[in-house]
Design a protein around this motif. Structure first.
Motif, PDB file in Angstrom:
ATOM      1  N   LYS A 157       0.813  -1.223   0.000  1.00  0.00           N
ATOM      2  CA  LYS A 157       0.000   0.000   0.000  1.00  0.00           C
ATOM      3  C   LYS A 157       0.850   1.278   0.000  1.00  0.00           C
ATOM      4  O   LYS A 157       0.338   2.361   0.265  1.00  0.00           O
ATOM      5  CB  LYS A 157      -0.920  -0.001   1.216  1.00  0.00           C
ATOM      6  N   ILE A 158       2.132   1.148  -0.301  1.00  0.00           N
ATOM      7  CA  ILE A 158       3.018   2.301  -0.288  1.00  0.00           C
ATOM      8  C   ILE A 158       3.479   2.600  -1.710  1.00  0.00           C
ATOM      9  O   ILE A 158       3.965   1.707  -2.410  1.00  0.00           O
ATOM     10  CB  ILE A 158       4.241   2.041   0.620  1.00  0.00           C
ATOM     11  N   THR A 159       3.332   3.867  -2.115  1.00  0.00           N
ATOM     12  CA  THR A 159       3.748   4.306  -3.447  1.00  0.00           C
ATOM     13  C   THR A 159       4.693   5.485  -3.309  1.00  0.00           C
ATOM     14  O   THR A 159       4.419   6.424  -2.553  1.00  0.00           O
ATOM     15  CB  THR A 159       2.534   4.747  -4.285  1.00  0.00           C
ATOM     16  N   ALA A 160       5.796   5.443  -4.028  1.00  0.00           N
ATOM     17  CA  ALA A 160       6.753   6.546  -4.017  1.00  0.00           C
ATOM     18  C   ALA A 160       6.954   7.053  -5.430  1.00  0.00           C
ATOM     19  O   ALA A 160       6.960   6.280  -6.389  1.00  0.00           O
ATOM     20  CB  ALA A 160       8.089   6.094  -3.423  1.00  0.00           C
ATOM     21  N   LYS A 161       7.103   8.386  -5.539  1.00  0.00           N
ATOM     22  CA  LYS A 161       7.297   9.002  -6.846  1.00  0.00           C
ATOM     23  C   LYS A 161       8.484   9.958  -6.782  1.00  0.00           C
ATOM     24  O   LYS A 161       8.729  10.590  -5.746  1.00  0.00           O
ATOM     25  CB  LYS A 161       6.071   9.811  -7.251  1.00  0.00           C
ATOM     26  N   SER A 187      10.563  14.028  -3.879  1.00  0.00           N
ATOM     27  CA  SER A 187       9.910  12.733  -3.908  1.00  0.00           C
ATOM     28  C   SER A 187       8.767  12.743  -2.892  1.00  0.00           C
ATOM     29  O   SER A 187       8.840  13.430  -1.865  1.00  0.00           O
ATOM     30  CB  SER A 187      10.887  11.615  -3.560  1.00  0.00           C
ATOM     31  N   SER A 188       7.730  11.992  -3.197  1.00  0.00           N
ATOM     32  CA  SER A 188       6.625  11.833  -2.258  1.00  0.00           C
ATOM     33  C   SER A 188       6.417  10.357  -1.977  1.00  0.00           C
ATOM     34  O   SER A 188       6.662   9.496  -2.835  1.00  0.00           O
ATOM     35  CB  SER A 188       5.336  12.441  -2.824  1.00  0.00           C
ATOM     36  N   LEU A 189       6.007  10.083  -0.754  1.00  0.00           N
ATOM     37  CA  LEU A 189       5.688   8.724  -0.330  1.00  0.00           C
ATOM     38  C   LEU A 189       4.238   8.741   0.110  1.00  0.00           C
ATOM     39  O   LEU A 189       3.869   9.515   0.995  1.00  0.00           O
ATOM     40  CB  LEU A 189       6.584   8.285   0.832  1.00  0.00           C
ATOM     41  N   HIS A 190       3.427   7.915  -0.509  1.00  0.00           N
ATOM     42  CA  HIS A 190       1.992   7.902  -0.238  1.00  0.00           C
ATOM     43  C   HIS A 190       1.592   6.536   0.304  1.00  0.00           C
ATOM     44  O   HIS A 190       1.938   5.507  -0.273  1.00  0.00           O
ATOM     45  CB  HIS A 190       1.220   8.205  -1.528  1.00  0.00           C
ATOM     46  N   ILE A 191       0.872   6.558   1.420  1.00  0.00           N
ATOM     47  CA  ILE A 191       0.364   5.317   2.002  1.00  0.00           C
ATOM     48  C   ILE A 191      -1.157   5.331   1.894  1.00  0.00           C
ATOM     49  O   ILE A 191      -1.816   6.292   2.338  1.00  0.00           O
ATOM     50  CB  ILE A 191       0.795   5.154   3.468  1.00  0.00           C
ATOM     51  N   THR A 192      -1.698   4.305   1.322  1.00  0.00           N
ATOM     52  CA  THR A 192      -3.134   4.181   1.131  1.00  0.00           C
ATOM     53  C   THR A 192      -3.734   3.321   2.237  1.00  0.00           C
ATOM     54  O   THR A 192      -3.179   2.272   2.572  1.00  0.00           O
ATOM     55  CB  THR A 192      -3.432   3.538  -0.228  1.00  0.00           C
ATOM     56  N   ALA A 193      -4.853   3.780   2.786  1.00  0.00           N
ATOM     57  CA  ALA A 193      -5.569   2.998   3.810  1.00  0.00           C
ATOM     58  C   ALA A 193      -4.624   2.560   4.924  1.00  0.00           C
ATOM     59  O   ALA A 193      -4.380   1.358   5.121  1.00  0.00           O
ATOM     60  CB  ALA A 193      -6.272   1.807   3.169  1.00  0.00           C
ATOM     61  N   SER A 194      -4.096   3.522   5.657  1.00  0.00           N
ATOM     62  CA  SER A 194      -3.058   3.250   6.651  1.00  0.00           C
ATOM     63  C   SER A 194      -3.515   2.232   7.713  1.00  0.00           C
ATOM     64  O   SER A 194      -4.692   2.152   8.069  1.00  0.00           O
ATOM     65  CB  SER A 194      -2.640   4.545   7.332  1.00  0.00           C
TER      66      SER A 194
END
Lengths: 112, 114
Positions: free
Chosen positions: A60-64, A72-79
């Motif tokens: 559930k972790i996406t980095a761009k 860079s951003s780190l996005h966590i979905t539905a923590s």
């Protein structure tokens, strides 16, 4: 010299909600590494980005890494509670270099 | 597979004492590093090594020394400990390839100088 800023410094999120962490550099990045640290433990590697526009996901972790290769951003979905910890970005900011400089980290708390 | 092993996990020193933090890796990594982590400051590179017999200073080397006599071991020596050296110390290793340099970290050594 390298100016590396992580934001926010800390955040509290309700379980099930999304969150985003940013890592911004004053210089072009030649490698961006995201790590996670639990209290009292070492750093665990999450993912690495090298090319502008690159995006990677793991569970559930996406980095761009942005096109200009300075953020860079780190996005966590539905923590989940397992996502709690300190997230650090490590960067290589000189072509041909390999040593990592680290940001101060973002502390994530997940509330049930 | 142990990875990177650091000892001791905790240590209290008096001002002026000396000690060595041990670091060993069993992954046959050529690169090894010592970082210190202070609250709100991120990790600062103290010393690093690209192979046995080769070491170099990082960002904050004052008050520390290292040696690398084998591929596996990279001890960090603190001479004349000062309160400013109170910190958590992390050893890491890596096998650099194709531009990637993923570091594997030890669990850390928490040092207090009183």
């Amino acid at each position: 010299s390298q100016e590396l800023e992580q934001s926010p410094q800390s955040l509290i999120v309700q379980e099930g909600k999304n969150l985003t962490i940013n890592c911004t550099s004053s210089k072009t990045l030649y490698g961006l590494y995201w790590y996670k640290q639990k209290y009292g433990e070492g750093l665990i590697f999450l993912m690495m980005l090298q090319k502008g526009g690159e995006e990677k996901s793991h569970e559930k972790i996406t980095a761009k890494l942005d096109e200009k290769k300075q953020q860079s951003s780190l996005h966590i979905t539905a923590s989940q509670p397992s996502h709690a910890g300190i997230y650090l970005c490590g960067v290589v900011s000189s072509a041909g270099d390999y040593k990592l400089s680290f940001g101060a980290g973002t502390t994530v708390t997940v509330r049930a | 597979n142990a990875g990177v092993t650091q000892t001791p996990k905790f240590r209290i020193l008096k001002i002026g004492q000396s000690m060595t933090l041990q670091c060993a890796q069993d992954m046959n990594h050529n690169y090894m590093y010592w970082y210190r982590q202070d609250p709100g400051m991120g990790l600062k590179l103290i010393y690093y090594s690209v192979g046995a017999g080769i070491t170099d200073k990082g960002e904050v080397p004052n008050g520390y020394n290292v040696s690398r006599s084998t591929t596996e071991d990279f001890p960090l020596r603190l001479e004349l400990a000062a309160p400013s050296q109170t910190s958590v110390y992390f050893c890491a290793s890596s096998f650099r390839s194709s531009g990637a340099n993923v570091l594997t970290f030890g669990a850390g050594s928490r040092l207090t100088v009183l």
